[in-house]
Scaffold this active site. Structure first.
Site, PDB file in Angstrom:
ATOM      1  N   CYS A 124      -1.003  -3.485  -8.402  1.00  0.00           N
ATOM      2  CA  CYS A 124      -1.883  -2.507  -7.764  1.00  0.00           C
ATOM      3  C   CYS A 124      -3.287  -3.082  -7.600  1.00  0.00           C
ATOM      4  O   CYS A 124      -3.904  -2.948  -6.541  1.00  0.00           O
ATOM      5  CB  CYS A 124      -1.916  -1.223  -8.584  1.00  0.00           C
TER       6      CYS A 124
ATOM      7  N   CYS B  35       0.782   5.586 -13.187  1.00  0.00           N
ATOM      8  CA  CYS B  35       0.531   6.825 -12.443  1.00  0.00           C
ATOM      9  C   CYS B  35       1.773   7.407 -11.785  1.00  0.00           C
ATOM     10  O   CYS B  35       1.860   8.616 -11.595  1.00  0.00           O
ATOM     11  CB  CYS B  35      -0.575   6.613 -11.414  1.00  0.00           C
TER      12      CYS B  35
END
Length: 379
Positions: free
Chosen positions: A117, A214
């Site tokens: 990410c 997440c």
């Protein structure tokens, strides 16, 4: 303007003439970065990425990027009086991070999506967005330090070893590092960060730290992978190193290298650990603890941050970290190309797993020299 002293972000102009985009997750760390810079008079622009919508499952403590976090980031911006934008990066995030995460687990690896990410979304697309907004730099709430060296900016461990995030940022390139700033890296503890949040009256001062990935609520990787890749949890055999069948497993995606508990094969004498995963045969291979011992670690996709090229030497003496929770250990890098190497650990490590990162540090120094990805063949 050229004679102006350097400001705290390293630019020879007043803070008011320095635009900085702050990547805001809605947590206390990035909120403090934005608040501190705004208080210093910088032209702050807050940006929050909508990365993944897992519905109500993500609206809970311990998860990031949920609607609540976007709301919290906006409240901080309102409190400190700077603009805040939310960008929809869900498609980018799925293609760049989530799909690879699922495929890596199906291939028997143990991936680290937070690194991907940072590499493929935050420090690539978001960084480009910051440049498109005419920012001079982009700041984040990561616990890591950027220091100027004789050859340019260097990446160094955070002052607080307990909060250091260098393992997750090894893939930061020199070009990205030139544009990035990490204002929290010098702080001695998280308590200092929370004290700053309270001083600014931020609504997130007491907000708990995020714990989960997440898009993996409750840390249940297998459940998420099954939703992304139906049929991924096909059962198969648990076998020992000689191939003897010891039992049946619930699907390779439920197991990781080094796992001991939850195998369902008790009563066999000495403890057995997962030493290898074979997705093609749908086998979980188990063995004694000593079978986990690894000294030779093949690493690829290396991002090298040393001043001299990786291939300029046949060997590099470094400290290497093969899991985020472990301390760096003495190692030797033997380059095979600009992006591949064989890493020899001076003392063997247990549970070295494909899909994890191997991060390099300068011996006796806080500098990060880069790192790469562990792949099959560790021995």
């Amino acid at each position: 303007m050229l004679d102006h002293p350097l400001n705290s972000l390293g630019f020879a102009k007043p803070p008011a003439a320095t635009r900085v985009v702050v990547a805001m997750s809605g947590g206390v760390d990035s909120s403090v970065v934005a608040a501190e810079l705004a208080a210093e008079g910088y032209d702050v622009v807050g940006v929050t990425l909508q990365l993944y919508d897992h519905g109500a499952a993500l609206a809970k403590k311990g998860a990031c990027c949920a609607g609540r976090d976007i709301h919290d980031a906006r409240r901080v911006a309102e409190t400190m009086g700077f603009p805040h934008y939310v960008l929809d990066y869900e498609n980018t995030f799925r293609e760049a991070v989530i799909d690879e995460f699922a495929d890596a687990y199906l291939a028997g690896a143990t991936p680290v999506p937070c690194i991907r990410c940072n590499e493929r979304v935050k420090f690539k697309d978001l960084l480009q967005t910051a440049k498109d907004l005419d920012a001079d730099c982009m700041a984040t709430g990561h616990y890591i330090q950027r220091k100027m060296g004789p050859a340019g900016p260097e990446l160094h461990c955070a002052a607080d070893a307990a909060r250091d995030q260098s393992y997750f940022l090894f893939s930061t390139t020199p070009e990205q590092l030139a544009f990035l700033r990490f204002p929290l890296g010098h702080l001695a503890s998280k308590a200092e960060t929370r004290a700053l949040a309270a001083r600014h009256g931020l609504p997130v001062a007491d907000k708990p730290d995020s714990q989960d990935i997440c898009f993996v609520p409750n840390g249940n990787y297998a459940e998420v992978i099954q939703k992304l890749r139906p049929g991924a949890a096909d059962p198969g055999e648990i076998v020992d190193l000689s191939g003897r069948v010891l039992g049946e497993h619930r699907g390779v995606i439920h197991y990781t290298i080094g796992q001991r508990r939850g195998l369902g094969i008790g009563g066999l004498g000495d403890p057995l650990y997962v030493v290898r995963l074979d997705p093609e045969r749908r086998q979980v291979i188990v063995g004694p603890k000593e079978a986990l011992s690894t000294r030779i670690v093949p690493v690829r996709e290396i991002n090298w941050l040393g001043d001299a090229p990786l291939t300029s030497r046949s060997e590099w003496q470094v400290m290497a970290k093969v899991r985020s929770t472990r301390a760096p250990r003495e190692a030797v890098i033997r380059p095979l190309s600009d992006t591949e190497a064989e890493v020899e650990l001076i003392a063997p490590e247990d549970g070295v797993s494909p899909g994890q990162a191997c991060v390099f540090y300068a011996p006796g120094d806080s500098r990060i020299l880069g790192g790469g990805w562990i792949w099959r063949g560790a021995r």
